[in-house]
Scaffold this active site. Structure first.
Site, PDB file in Angstrom:
ATOM      1  N   GLU A 106      -9.700 -13.878  -3.968  1.00  0.00           N
ATOM      2  CA  GLU A 106     -10.426 -13.185  -2.902  1.00  0.00           C
ATOM      3  C   GLU A 106     -10.935 -14.203  -1.880  1.00  0.00           C
ATOM      4  O   GLU A 106     -10.977 -15.400  -2.160  1.00  0.00           O
ATOM      5  CB  GLU A 106     -11.565 -12.324  -3.464  1.00  0.00           C
ATOM      6  CG  GLU A 106     -12.668 -13.083  -4.150  1.00  0.00           C
ATOM      7  CD  GLU A 106     -13.718 -12.170  -4.763  1.00  0.00           C
ATOM      8  OE1 GLU A 106     -13.788 -10.986  -4.385  1.00  0.00           O
ATOM      9  OE2 GLU A 106     -14.479 -12.643  -5.619  1.00  0.00           O
ATOM     10  N   SER A 114      -8.900  -0.284   6.377  1.00  0.00           N
ATOM     11  CA  SER A 114      -8.880  -1.344   7.383  1.00  0.00           C
ATOM     12  C   SER A 114      -7.477  -1.532   7.926  1.00  0.00           C
ATOM     13  O   SER A 114      -7.202  -2.489   8.619  1.00  0.00           O
ATOM     14  CB  SER A 114      -9.412  -2.642   6.779  1.00  0.00           C
ATOM     15  OG  SER A 114      -8.585  -3.040   5.711  1.00  0.00           O
ATOM     16  N   SER A 122       1.228  -9.867  -0.324  1.00  0.00           N
ATOM     17  CA  SER A 122       0.852  -8.446  -0.279  1.00  0.00           C
ATOM     18  C   SER A 122       1.222  -7.721   1.002  1.00  0.00           C
ATOM     19  O   SER A 122       1.414  -6.501   0.978  1.00  0.00           O
ATOM     20  CB  SER A 122      -0.645  -8.303  -0.541  1.00  0.00           C
ATOM     21  OG  SER A 122      -1.382  -9.002   0.438  1.00  0.00           O
ATOM     22  N   GLY A 153     -16.324 -13.721   0.814  1.00  0.00           N
ATOM     23  CA  GLY A 153     -16.747 -12.465   0.178  1.00  0.00           C
ATOM     24  C   GLY A 153     -16.302 -12.424  -1.266  1.00  0.00           C
ATOM     25  O   GLY A 153     -15.377 -11.703  -1.619  1.00  0.00           O
ATOM     26  N   LYS A 168       0.806  -1.222   0.000  1.00  0.00           N
ATOM     27  CA  LYS A 168       0.000   0.000   0.000  1.00  0.00           C
ATOM     28  C   LYS A 168       0.841   1.275   0.000  1.00  0.00           C
ATOM     29  O   LYS A 168       0.382   2.330  -0.424  1.00  0.00           O
ATOM     30  CB  LYS A 168      -0.948   0.028   1.202  1.00  0.00           C
ATOM     31  CG  LYS A 168      -2.046  -1.017   1.142  1.00  0.00           C
ATOM     32  CD  LYS A 168      -3.318  -0.408   0.655  1.00  0.00           C
ATOM     33  CE  LYS A 168      -4.521  -1.339   0.587  1.00  0.00           C
ATOM     34  NZ  LYS A 168      -4.456  -2.624   1.214  1.00  0.00           N
ATOM     35  N   ASP A 191     -17.297 -11.090  -3.980  1.00  0.00           N
ATOM     36  CA  ASP A 191     -18.034 -10.091  -4.769  1.00  0.00           C
ATOM     37  C   ASP A 191     -17.391  -9.857  -6.135  1.00  0.00           C
ATOM     38  O   ASP A 191     -18.097  -9.601  -7.116  1.00  0.00           O
ATOM     39  CB  ASP A 191     -18.143  -8.772  -4.003  1.00  0.00           C
ATOM     40  CG  ASP A 191     -16.781  -8.187  -3.702  1.00  0.00           C
ATOM     41  OD1 ASP A 191     -16.077  -8.761  -2.857  1.00  0.00           O
ATOM     42  OD2 ASP A 191     -16.411  -7.166  -4.319  1.00  0.00           O
TER      43      ASP A 191
HETATM   44  C1  LIG Z   1      -5.243  -3.647   0.981  1.00  0.00           C
HETATM   45  C2  LIG Z   1      -4.661  -4.979   0.989  1.00  0.00           C
HETATM   46  C3  LIG Z   1      -5.092  -5.950   0.087  1.00  0.00           C
HETATM   47  C4  LIG Z   1      -6.190  -5.696  -0.933  1.00  0.00           C
HETATM   48  O1  LIG Z   1      -5.821  -4.687  -1.838  1.00  0.00           O
HETATM   49  P1  LIG Z   1      -6.873  -4.016  -2.824  1.00  0.00           P
HETATM   50  O2  LIG Z   1      -6.075  -3.049  -3.605  1.00  0.00           O
HETATM   51  O3  LIG Z   1      -7.938  -3.383  -1.996  1.00  0.00           O
HETATM   52  O4  LIG Z   1      -7.444  -5.111  -3.639  1.00  0.00           O
HETATM   53  C5  LIG Z   1      -4.464  -7.168   0.096  1.00  0.00           C
HETATM   54  N1  LIG Z   1      -3.472  -7.457   0.989  1.00  0.00           N
HETATM   55  C6  LIG Z   1      -3.047  -6.555   1.879  1.00  0.00           C
HETATM   56  C7  LIG Z   1      -1.969  -6.946   2.836  1.00  0.00           C
HETATM   57  C8  LIG Z   1      -3.615  -5.286   1.918  1.00  0.00           C
HETATM   58  O5  LIG Z   1      -3.180  -4.394   2.796  1.00  0.00           O
END
Ligand SMILES: *Cc1c(COP(=O)(O)O)cnc(C)c1O
Length: 325
Positions: free
Chosen positions: A205, A79, A305, A209, A54, A211
């Site tokens: 996903e 979140s 991620s 959820g 992020k 979606d």
């Molecule tokens: C925000 C986040 C996601 C999902 O990312 P999106 O861009 O909302 O799809 C996945 N993994 C981590 C660790 C995140 O912080």
């Protein structure tokens, strides 16, 4: 609809991020290769600044603020990881940051956000509308709202992780990427279509959820209740306009993973790769492992991620499931 970002925006974001974001390592694991019967490349965004990809989108978006926007500051709702990313990027760029976060967000995420010097406002994610709260703050204080995924500069920034991965290891056959609102997945898809056009891009996903899966099937954005899953970074209720348009055009399919699959993947990362990965960060590996897609003999990328999780929660989850991946 606002203009969709393109690969050129991803490339421009990579230039802005150079020297500010980490170029995260790409790790290999023989055990993972054996499990998937493939050559597996893990892009480790759990080792990114502030512990998740992020930071890329947030820093890219904040770097583009005008002097007036910089003075008034930034507001974001998240979140957790987007909040930390905006708080850190704000501190680095001298931009005041105000974060709207759910009351039940992991304590480590709230503490880290405050630790970066940002103001934190808590809300109840099951009864209150975070987007309305965020917009009200933006209106009252003149701050600029940077949403966590449906924003061209955020999407472009997130795409730089996949760009780095392909720049480093060459073209891929399959790339698995988790998704909540789809910022990471859509940015990734922009990078992949330009740099490794034949690579299949798979979104993953939470089963609780799905979606995005429903949205692709129906051809329109499907809204769901906040899903109850341990993947707290993917508890989004719907895709964004921009992310849906890109995902629909450039992503091959969306698969799902159960909470049990995520715990197994988390154990695998801890035991075999010595990596702390948060549940949401385990989605891509869990999807590759359990979705039943043919991967034998292929070059497979796994986008890990993020790694932000309370240690107490982490040990509780690791202990909750027996057996390995
Ligand atoms: C925000 C986040 C996601 C999902 O990312 P999106 O861009 O909302 O799809 C996945 N993994 C981590 C660790 C995140 O912080």
């Amino acid at each position: 609809m606002p203009l969709l970002p393109t690969y050129d925006d991803v490339a421009a974001a990579a230039v802005r991020l150079a020297g500010h974001a980490h170029r995260t390592p790409v790790l290999r694991s023989r055990t993972a290769d054996a499990l998937l019967g493939a050559e597996v490349f893990f892009k480790c965004e759990n080792l990114q600044r502030a512990g998740a990809f992020k930071f890329r989108g947030a820093f890219n978006a904040l770097s583009r603020f005008t002097p007036e926007q910089r003075r008034a500051g930034v507001v974001a709702f998240s979140s957790g990881n987007h909040a930390q990313a905006v708080a850190l990027a704000g501190r680095m760029l001298g931009i005041p940051a105000c974060l709207v976060m759910p009351q039940d967000a992991p304590a480590a995420k709230v503490a880290a956000t405050r630790g970066y010097g940002a103001e934190v406002i808590l809300f109840d994610r099951y009864t209150e509308d975070r987007e309305a709260i965020g917009r009200r703050l933006a209106h009252e204080r003149g701050m600029t709202l940077v949403p966590p995924y449906d924003h061209a500069d955020v999407i472009a920034g997130q795409g730089t992780a996949a760009k780095e991965l392909i720049d480093e290891v060459g073209s891929l056959d399959d790339l698995f990427v988790c998704l909540g609102g789809g910022g990471l997945l859509s940015g990734t898809a922009l990078a992949v279509r330009a740099l490794s056009p034949h690579c299949r891009v798979h979104g993953v996903e939470p089963e609780a959820g799905n979606d995005a899966q429903q949205s692709l099937a129906r051809g329109e954005i499907v809204h769901i209740e906040t899903p109850r899953t341990i993947a707290d970074g993917a508890q989004t209720q719907h895709l964004g306009e921009l992310t849906f348009a890109i995902i629909r055009r450039d992503v091959n399919d969306i698969v799902t993973a159960s909470d049990g699959d995520l715990v197994q993947a988390m154990r695998f990362f801890a035991e075999r790769m010595k990596l702390v990965v948060e549940p949401t960060g385990c989605l891509a590996l869990a999807g590759a492992r359990h979705a039943g897609l043919p991967l034998a003999g292929r070059r497979v990328g796994i986008l890990v991620s993020g790694g932000n999780i309370d240690l107490a929660r982490y040990s509780e989850l690791l202990a909750s499931e027996r057996g390995g991946l």
